[in-house]
Enzyme design. Structure first.
Site, mmCIF file in Angstrom:
data_model
loop_
_atom_site.group_PDB
_atom_site.id
_atom_site.type_symbol
_atom_site.label_atom_id
_atom_site.label_comp_id
_atom_site.label_asym_id
_atom_site.label_seq_id
_atom_site.Cartn_x
_atom_site.Cartn_y
_atom_site.Cartn_z
ATOM 1 N N ASN A 47 101.068 2.082 41.878
ATOM 2 C CA ASN A 47 101.558 1.236 42.973
ATOM 3 C C ASN A 47 102.945 1.670 43.412
ATOM 4 O OD1 ASN A 47 99.307 -0.372 42.978
ATOM 5 N ND2 ASN A 47 100.267 -2.128 41.999
ATOM 6 N N HIS A 437 89.813 -0.638 61.185
ATOM 7 C CA HIS A 437 89.769 -1.154 59.818
ATOM 8 C C HIS A 437 88.620 -2.139 59.634
ATOM 9 C CE1 HIS A 437 91.584 -3.559 56.366
ATOM 10 N NE2 HIS A 437 91.635 -2.319 55.912
#
Length: 704
Positions: A47, A437
């Site tokens: 991350n 998306h």
């Protein structure tokens, strides 16, 4: 009330770091099995890598460009970078403290030894590792010295390297130090297992083996010092789509440039030689504030490999497999099942197989005329891609929108796009300036009654791998209203057609934000008029200023608002007269929470929507997104149950307080509820258990 005041907002980037802290909290939680805790250490590292390569890089670009505008929280780019630097250093310190002081000792107690130096190996183990180096590692390495004739080499983004200072053995009077670097091969296992006594497994890291054997690479030199280092580069792609004559080629060219991006972070060992560090700083053009001194191995993503070691099932959660969808018998005709009524899908608790079968059956069904689908991220060996190619070969009209700009999946998507085109599919790359998306698939089928359209809509990607890891929802339907809208979506994406009327679907960037704002304002009016008013919204991130302002107005009017936001949340709770009626919770558990569900009370006639969009400017203003309503009562009940169970979670929920901190729910006097485990249990109870041979569900090694 002036809601442009920064005091009403949390900075987006600092909120993200708080999210990564919540992930790290799972690694610290002693109630979680040991190997599961290691996964969260790995996820925290990956991350952080993406955060620096994209978000920090973007802020640095703003500083370089002299951009002075403040964000909604009132911070300039420079101020954000300073705050990020402090918070990330605190995060990394806790991460390595957890690894060194908690996880490593616990692993040793379980007989898993991670050796951090040659000195801790026995003579037999040392001999084994030396042989392993010569047989398996030495042939792969490329030592690179830097001198007048050999410039400093390109250091690849995220690669692990060993830097060394050398001195010539031939001329002892020559005191000049030479710098050399060796890239630790990414194609070799980072963990090298060495022979151990019974009931023990001992590992040494690949970089330790290389560092100890550097003298074999530089035989004419004395190794004065050697230390691993790692860099992050700016990996954000900026593409001028208006000027790009061929978007696919333009993205291919930009991907090559990623390796030359500005260095935005340098990681080195805590005890690195200062002269070596000075050389690296100069050559990589790194400022002091961008250097991280690490107390342990660089790049802890290798801990995911330890978590996956064979055996040690007692150190993991009990194996979990997706259950079949009750309405769909395995091997049955999926179109018949859909004609019986809309079907709700809840992954990973229920299997993703029906979605794969939907496309697979359509590809070989002689009555299917056309298949149309959007693809954002797909798995490495995607059965859906194979079925789409098969459908084209079978003479069906296949239209696939492949989003080439899906971050860090650009390369994969280029490969899939070329393969699909070769198979005869009509491949499109979306609209200029917008990422597509949305998650939608349309199958057009010729039946006795005429043409019928079957539609799949979802909150998650068409990725059979991540469908075992992420919590997502979807529906199958053949209602004509959905079918008409689905056709309109693909006509809009592939051409210039846009219908004057839409039945069910809500699209961004066209009117989705306005529709959400209108529904929030409707709840506000109902509350002011004494009617029923409630909002429950589940999403990945919340940072759109207009949406937040509307939620504040609704809260001030008395609307009870419960938000389930996994990651970034720029809204503040507990502000007197503003957000006292708003609660925010983040659930971080064994599965990555990814679904988006929106509930509006609507005066006692609830409206429920699901879709691909978060409440972020990028989703509402700069992407093609779809949100769809649930029309049948049975589907509404499923969605409401998901929201209610997550609001009742006392095990994995972190609650946002008025000070901007997230704390685990105080479980004293409460029934212990782990919503994810409850969903697993409910899926098992709904249908007979699926075959034990199905794949185990794992937490992903990629960024959450």
């Amino acid at each position: 009330m002036d809601f442009t005041n920064p005091k009403y907002y949390e900075n987006r980037e600092l909120s993200w770091i708080k999210f990564d802290r919540r992930v790290l909290a799972e690694a610290k939680d002693k109630n979680i099995p040991l190997l599961e805790r290691l996964k969260f250490i790995s996820i925290t590292s990956s991350n952080l890598d993406e955060f620096f390569m994209v978000r920090v890089a973007s802020l640095k670009d703003m500083v370089h460009a002299g951009y002075k505008k403040r964000d909604i929280a009132g911070m300039t780019a420079s101020e954000q970078l300073a705050a990020i630097n402090k918070d990330t250093r605190d995060l990394v310190e806790v991460q390595y403290s957890t690894y060194n002081r908690s996880l490593i000792p616990l692993l040793q107690k379980e007989g898993i030894i991670i050796v951090d130096s040659y000195e801790k190996l026995t003579q037999d183990q040392s001999d084994f590792v030396d042989c392993y180096f010569m047989d398996n590692i030495y042939p792969v390495l490329t030592p690179m010295a830097v001198d007048a004739s050999r410039p400093f080499p390109l250091i690849r983004n995220k690669s692990l390297n060993i830097g060394a200072l050398l001195q010539s053995k031939k001329d002892e009077k020559d005191k000049e130090r030479v710098f050399a670097t060796v890239q630790v091969p990414g194609g070799l296992p980072r963990l090298v297992e060495v022979p151990s006594s019974e009931n023990l497994r001992t590992f040494i890291l690949l970089e330790e083996v290389i560092e100890k054997n550097l003298d074999k690479l530089f035989s004419n030199y004395t190794i004065l010092c050697a230390h691993p280092y790692r860099i992050m580069r700016n990996a954000d792609l900026t593409i001028d789509e208006e000027e790009a004559s061929d978007l696919l080629k333009e993205i291919e060219n930009k991907l090559k440039m990623r390796q030359w991006g500005e260095v935005i972070r340098l990681e080195v060992e805590e005890l690195v030689d200062r002269k070596l560090l000075k050389f690296l700083k100069h050559e990589l053009k790194v400022a002091d504030e961008d250097i991280f001194f690490i107390n342990g191995p660089l790049d802890l993503t290798f801990t995911m490999k330890i978590a996956g070691l064979d055996g040690y099932d007692n150190l993991r959660y009990k194996k979990t497999v997706p259950q079949r969808v009750p309405e769909i018998e395995p091997g049955s005709n999926i179109f018949e099942a859909i004609r019986r009524g809309d079907i709700f899908l809840h992954h990973p608790y229920e299997t993703f197989d029906p979605v794969v079968d939907f496309i697979r059956q359509a590809a070989i069904d002689p009555d299917v005329l056309a298949i149309k689908q959007t693809l954002y991220r797909v798995s490495g060996n995607s059965p859906i891609i194979a079925s789409l190619a098969k459908a084209a070969e079978n003479g069906k009209q296949v239209t696939v929108l492949v989003e080439l700009k899906a971050r860090f999946d650009e390369e994969n998507n280029i490969v899939w796009a070329k393969m699909l085109e070769k198979a005869g599919c009509h491949v499109i790359y979306g609209l200029v300036g917008l990422k597509t998306h949305s998650k939608i698939a349309l199958v057009v089928r010729k039946e006795e009654e005429g043409i019928r359209r079957y539609v799949h809509l979802a909150t998650g990607n068409y990725n059979d791998s991540t469908a075992k890891l992420y919590t997502d929802c979807g529906i199958f339907t053949c209602k004509e209203s959905y079918g008409e809208d689905a056709t309109a979506v693909f006509n809009m994406l592939s051409g210039y057609s846009e219908p004057k009327h839409w039945n069910e679907l809500i699209l961004a960037p066209y009117w989705m934000k306005d529709r959400f704002l209108a529904m929030i304002e409707r709840e506000e009016k109902n509350a002011k008029n004494g009617g029923e008013a409630r909002i429950i919204a589940k999403m990945n991130s919340l940072c759109d200023p207009k949406i937040i302002e509307a939620l504040y107005h609704a809260s001030a009017a008395g609307v009870k608002i419960d938000l389930i936001v996994r990651g970034i949340c720029c809204l503040r709770v507990g502000i007197e007269g503003v957000s006292e009626n708003i609660s925010v919770r983040s659930i971080v558990g064994n599965f990555l929470e990814h679904s988006r569900i929106f509930y509006f009370e609507n005066g006692g006639d609830p409206e429920i929507y699901m879709g691909s969009a978060d409440w972020m400017p990028r989703n509402l203003d700069r992407r093609v997104e779809i949100v769809f309503p649930l029309l049948e009562d049975s589907l509404k009940e499923r969605a409401i149950h998901i929201l209610q169970l997550e609001l009742a979670d006392t095990e994995k929920a972190h609650l946002l307080d008025a000070d901007g901190n997230y704390e685990k729910v105080d479980r004293r006097g409460k029934v212990h509820v782990n919503s994810q485990l409850e969903f697993v249990k409910e899926a098992k109870e709904a249908v007979p258990a699926v075959e034990a041979s199905q794949e185990r569900i794992f937490i992903p090694a990629e960024p959450v």
